[in-house]
Design a protein around this motif. Sequence first.
Motif, PDB file in Angstrom:
ATOM      1  N   LEU A   4      -6.020 -14.279 108.775  1.00 51.80           N
ATOM      2  CA  LEU A   4      -5.189 -13.853 109.892  1.00 51.80           C
ATOM      3  C   LEU A   4      -5.508 -12.406 110.217  1.00 51.80           C
ATOM      4  O   LEU A   4      -5.535 -11.561 109.317  1.00 51.80           O
ATOM      5  N   ILE A   6      -4.322  -9.103 112.201  1.00 47.24           N
ATOM      6  CA  ILE A   6      -3.254  -8.397 112.913  1.00 47.24           C
ATOM      7  C   ILE A   6      -3.936  -7.247 113.631  1.00 47.24           C
ATOM      8  O   ILE A   6      -4.546  -6.389 112.998  1.00 47.24           O
ATOM      9  N   ILE A  16       5.017  -6.940 111.019  1.00 49.25           N
ATOM     10  CA  ILE A  16       4.488  -8.309 111.068  1.00 49.25           C
ATOM     11  C   ILE A  16       3.793  -8.651 109.766  1.00 49.25           C
ATOM     12  O   ILE A  16       3.981  -9.734 109.209  1.00 49.25           O
ATOM     13  N   ALA A  48      -5.980 -17.278 112.944  1.00 50.92           N
ATOM     14  CA  ALA A  48      -5.027 -16.787 113.938  1.00 50.92           C
ATOM     15  C   ALA A  48      -5.248 -15.298 114.158  1.00 50.92           C
ATOM     16  O   ALA A  48      -5.651 -14.586 113.240  1.00 50.92           O
ATOM     17  N   TRP A  50      -3.043 -12.064 115.777  1.00 46.89           N
ATOM     18  CA  TRP A  50      -1.738 -11.609 116.246  1.00 46.89           C
ATOM     19  C   TRP A  50      -1.935 -10.214 116.835  1.00 46.89           C
ATOM     20  O   TRP A  50      -2.256  -9.277 116.114  1.00 46.89           O
ATOM     21  N   ILE A  73      -1.502 -14.878 119.199  1.00 45.23           N
ATOM     22  CA  ILE A  73      -0.126 -14.492 119.494  1.00 45.23           C
ATOM     23  C   ILE A  73      -0.186 -13.108 120.125  1.00 45.23           C
ATOM     24  O   ILE A  73      -0.770 -12.186 119.553  1.00 45.23           O
ATOM     25  N   GLU A  75       2.012  -9.998 121.490  1.00 43.53           N
ATOM     26  CA  GLU A  75       3.325  -9.345 121.538  1.00 43.53           C
ATOM     27  C   GLU A  75       3.563  -8.754 122.920  1.00 43.53           C
ATOM     28  O   GLU A  75       2.630  -8.409 123.627  1.00 43.53           O
TER      29      GLU A  75
END
Length: 90
Positions: A4, A6, A16, A48, A50, A73, A75
């Motif tokens: 993942l 970020i 997060i 993923a 984010w 994703i 924000e």
Amino acid sequence: MNSLAIIGQGSWGQKIVKALQNSFSDAKIEVISSREFLKTLSNRTFEAVWIAGRPIYQVKTLEIAESKSRLVILEKPLGDKMEDYYRLED
């Protein structure tokens, strides 16, 4: 969940990370600054991505992230100015 990314090293990105580490202790989480992500267009992919960076970078980061992962994703806010919203529509 194995890998993942970020995107965003600020306070929101760190929140997060903490939440995800509590829920997915075995996840490999990599925190990348928005600027670094935009400069480094490697062949890496993630399960993923984010995006929790600064609004000024959101749209461009999203455009790149879509090629790095099937799950992205984003924000809020989605952008810095109205043109960013129009770019997302296209």
